[in-house]
Motif scaffolding. Sequence first.
Motif, PDB file in Angstrom:
ATOM      1  N   PRO A   1      40.222 -29.258  13.466  1.00  0.00           N
ATOM      2  CA  PRO A   1      41.195 -28.916  12.423  1.00  0.00           C
ATOM      3  C   PRO A   1      41.690 -27.479  12.571  1.00  0.00           C
ATOM      4  CG  PRO A   1      38.983 -28.812  11.544  1.00  0.00           C
ATOM      5  CD  PRO A   1      38.841 -29.312  12.953  1.00  0.00           C
ATOM      6  N   CYS A   2      42.836 -27.220  11.967  1.00  0.00           N
ATOM      7  CA  CYS A   2      43.382 -25.856  11.887  1.00  0.00           C
ATOM      8  C   CYS A   2      43.791 -25.651  10.430  1.00  0.00           C
ATOM      9  CB  CYS A   2      44.583 -25.702  12.827  1.00  0.00           C
ATOM     10  SG  CYS A   2      45.460 -24.130  12.657  1.00  0.00           S
ATOM     11  N   ASN A   3      42.947 -24.971   9.681  1.00  0.00           N
ATOM     12  CA  ASN A   3      43.153 -24.854   8.237  1.00  0.00           C
ATOM     13  C   ASN A   3      43.274 -23.400   7.806  1.00  0.00           C
ATOM     14  OD1 ASN A   3      42.836 -27.618   8.255  1.00  0.00           O
ATOM     15  ND2 ASN A   3      40.770 -27.589   7.425  1.00  0.00           N
ATOM     16  N   PRO A   4      44.368 -22.721   8.156  1.00  0.00           N
ATOM     17  CA  PRO A   4      44.552 -21.342   7.678  1.00  0.00           C
ATOM     18  C   PRO A   4      44.764 -21.329   6.166  1.00  0.00           C
ATOM     19  CG  PRO A   4      46.548 -22.128   8.722  1.00  0.00           C
ATOM     20  CD  PRO A   4      45.510 -23.181   8.964  1.00  0.00           C
ATOM     21  N   ARG A   5      44.628 -20.171   5.589  1.00  0.00           N
ATOM     22  CA  ARG A   5      44.732 -20.030   4.134  1.00  0.00           C
ATOM     23  C   ARG A   5      46.198 -19.870   3.736  1.00  0.00           C
ATOM     24  NH1 ARG A   5      44.396 -15.366   0.638  1.00  0.00           N
ATOM     25  NH2 ARG A   5      43.671 -15.940  -1.460  1.00  0.00           N
ATOM     26  N   TYR A   6      46.662 -20.805   2.917  1.00  0.00           N
ATOM     27  CA  TYR A   6      47.995 -20.708   2.320  1.00  0.00           C
ATOM     28  C   TYR A   6      47.841 -20.468   0.822  1.00  0.00           C
ATOM     29  CZ  TYR A   6      49.896 -22.711   6.641  1.00  0.00           C
ATOM     30  OH  TYR A   6      50.249 -22.944   7.943  1.00  0.00           O
ATOM     31  N   THR A   7      48.699 -19.615   0.282  1.00  0.00           N
ATOM     32  CA  THR A   7      48.604 -19.283  -1.142  1.00  0.00           C
ATOM     33  C   THR A   7      49.973 -19.382  -1.807  1.00  0.00           C
ATOM     34  OG1 THR A   7      48.969 -16.914  -0.743  1.00  0.00           O
ATOM     35  CG2 THR A   7      46.680 -17.704  -0.725  1.00  0.00           C
ATOM     36  N   ILE A   8      49.938 -19.649  -3.103  1.00  0.00           N
ATOM     37  CA  ILE A   8      51.129 -19.590  -3.957  1.00  0.00           C
ATOM     38  C   ILE A   8      50.740 -18.829  -5.208  1.00  0.00           C
ATOM     39  CG2 ILE A   8      52.740 -20.890  -5.395  1.00  0.00           C
ATOM     40  CD1 ILE A   8      52.683 -23.115  -3.375  1.00  0.00           C
ATOM     41  N   GLY A   9      51.380 -17.693  -5.421  1.00  0.00           N
ATOM     42  CA  GLY A   9      51.059 -16.885  -6.591  1.00  0.00           C
ATOM     43  C   GLY A   9      49.610 -16.433  -6.617  1.00  0.00           C
ATOM     44  N   GLY A  10      49.019 -16.205  -5.454  1.00  0.00           N
ATOM     45  CA  GLY A  10      47.637 -15.770  -5.383  1.00  0.00           C
ATOM     46  C   GLY A  10      46.611 -16.877  -5.421  1.00  0.00           C
ATOM     47  N   VAL A  11      47.053 -18.122  -5.635  1.00  0.00           N
ATOM     48  CA  VAL A  11      46.144 -19.269  -5.696  1.00  0.00           C
ATOM     49  C   VAL A  11      46.090 -19.929  -4.322  1.00  0.00           C
ATOM     50  CG1 VAL A  11      45.685 -21.508  -6.772  1.00  0.00           C
ATOM     51  CG2 VAL A  11      46.653 -19.634  -8.129  1.00  0.00           C
ATOM     52  N   THR A  12      44.877 -20.099  -3.794  1.00  0.00           N
ATOM     53  CA  THR A  12      44.702 -20.728  -2.488  1.00  0.00           C
ATOM     54  C   THR A  12      44.908 -22.228  -2.600  1.00  0.00           C
ATOM     55  OG1 THR A  12      43.116 -19.014  -1.844  1.00  0.00           O
ATOM     56  CG2 THR A  12      43.118 -21.059  -0.552  1.00  0.00           C
TER      57      THR A  12
END
Length: 811
Positions: free
Chosen positions: A600-611
């Motif tokens: 897997p390739c699961n980098p951290r994505y956020t919206i408004g500081g929420v992961t």
Amino acid sequence: MILCFNARSLKNRKRAADIAALLDMHSADIVAINETWLSADVLDHEVIPTDYVVLRKDRVGGKRPAGGVLLAILPHLQPRRQIQLETSAEAVWAELTISNVRVLIASVYRAPNSSVEQNEELLRSLSLAAEQQHNYDALFVMGDLNLEIDWNTEAPIPKSTVAEKFLDSFDSLAFAQLIKSATRTTATTEKIIDLFLSDTPTLVSSSEVTAGISDHDALLVHLKMDSRRPTPISTTVPDWQRANWPMLNELLEVRLQAVQAKDDLFTAWEEWKTILFECVANCVPNRRQRSKKRLLPWLDKVQEPKLNQWRISVGDVENQLKTLDIKSATGPDGIPAVLLKNCASTLCPSLAHIFQLSILASDLPMDWKNAAVTPVPKEGEKTNFKNYRPISVTSIVGKLLEKHVRNQLAAFLEQTEALPDGQHGFRSRRSCTTMLLRTLDSWTAALDSQSGARIHAVFLDWSKAFDKVPHRRLLNKLQFHGVDGAALKWLQNFLVGRSQFVRYNGAHSEPCEVTSGVIQGSCLGPLLFNLFAADLPAVVNTNLVQYADDCTVFNNIKSDDDIDALQDDLARIDIWCLNNGMQLNAKKCVVMDVTRARLPCNPRYTIGGVTLQYVATQRLLGVHLSRDLRWNHHVDVQRKKALQTLGFAARNLRGCTLRVKRIAYLSLVKPKLFYGSPAWHPSTKTNTEKMIRVQNRALHFIHGRRIPPPIQQNFLSVPAQLVYNDLLFFKKCLAGVTDYDAMARITQGRVHRGDDPLHPRLQQPPARTDLGKNVFDFRVVKEWNDMPPALKDCSAAQFPSTCKAYVISRY
């Protein structure tokens, strides 16, 4: 006159009046603004009067809006942006002409906490301008630079290393700083941090500090050059609309006979012209005409189409009444559909008159603005109010006029291409299937092209999207896209002054006012939401597909730069929501790593500081997607739902006729199995057999223990139904009934001996793996090539019945 000020947000509603007053008070020809705090989704005309040509550079990225610079210049000064002088620094450059003097001008902002790299970029931009300085008669640079320099001494004294570097740059440009009064005053300090720099101070007649709109004062600079707009020259031209054409023809017929006696070409031509102009002068009145205003010397204004008035006729109303569904829920006004349909011819003249009065007055009766909301339980505990879906029912009579308005508005928006290509919701010739096909085919092509390829898809969830649309902003967008005059006023009245009440088990609540949102349960609501969100794709640099408020953003991940690009787009979408009064429910937004790679390739994505959470499966428009694009999970889920519905029908329709049972299967069970099947396919024998077992149980439900032979069942088998759905959708695409380019990856193949030259064989798109061979545009080619030519040539209306007979004969 030049006006320069620090805005600290042009889109701040509390400052909007102050900004308008400042621009109106000084009537500047050139306006330079710092700290605009704008983003790509904010249009120029929303913050700056349309009299100006706006050149802006918005700050991209960051947790909140900040920075940004802007130049607003009157068009007669012929502004041209000089993009080659702009680096990543916050500076926008333009060339303009003032009284035949070529001027290079810049609006610049330097933040107090600028990094070394940001300072170097701004210095590099000034250095690039220095290289072009000899091409201009004057150079003006202005803005909030936040430099610690004492400007009140004869030789300015820098108080920091950074300030010293900038002073050296100013000296190399031969700049004089003309502002000598403090531009930012606090209880303890007075600083000159807003500067006006010029290499030709003799062109400046005065420079002063005046009241601004933020904690900075504004700069007001008067030039010795005349920057006023030239007075338009008025001319006299013939008014052809008022010409006396019969008299002119009679006069020309008599007088032009003399020309026929002339033998000399040039003499005859001159006399012909003279007679013509004399007759025109006698028969055509004149009118005065001012020279046309030019927005720019190289760009004339194009007349954009406008929608100013709705139109409706008695025939339109009668057609709508006759096509009503008599089972439609009755609205709060108590007028049922069955009454309207059965009295259509009698009611249509009076209703058409009422509709025309509504259009002329741009007003609606309150009965049309009232909605009855019925709570319908969703999954979960029924004691929890959040597990109920509100179903809004409005007046059927009001919906008739809404439909006419919707049809005219939809046609206008399609004509002007106002709606983005990625929007598939509630549009003519588009559907859930077109969005699913366009999305899944692009994902499959990417995964099939290279081993280990992956797509990262983020499924966005808006919190009560339809209910939160701000009316004022929606009306501004309607006006921007050409809806104006009485048409816009009618829509404004349609949106405001609405009320709703809850209706449940015969009981009614007290009505309450609806202050925002597009009206759910109305005909216009979905289309208005599409227009409201039409500018969202413009802020995204990756890929975005929409079905009304269902929004998916994705990117093909090949490097860390692709991951960063997707994260930047999520930040831009979040800012767009903030600017447009919308809100993303970040906890319900999820991301899927679409790939067949083992790791897997699961980098951290956020919206408004929420992961965002990663998911292995996700429901998109009723189809369950898996991260490996296999359809085992979708078949299992839909098979279970179909069996549950079939069990319910079997328990309650035990004693009914075969016809009733068959209708129950076709309307309740079968859609759950085959919904959207052109976009997906069971692909494996195991999945196909699961679907066959459901249909076999349905046959037992309809016929009992003795199931007739297939030819007497009047059913398509599961494999035949899948092929039929593919062929039917493909035919609709070729006939233009559906707006989907099914031939995008399909080409014409080689002509073989015995082939019909009028029906060349199609060539399947390249496919490397079984995944690529199971997509729609690969599957359908073989089936289409095998069809007889007569079936290919039949119309889209005839195709379903003839194709069904053909498929039954083959399977």
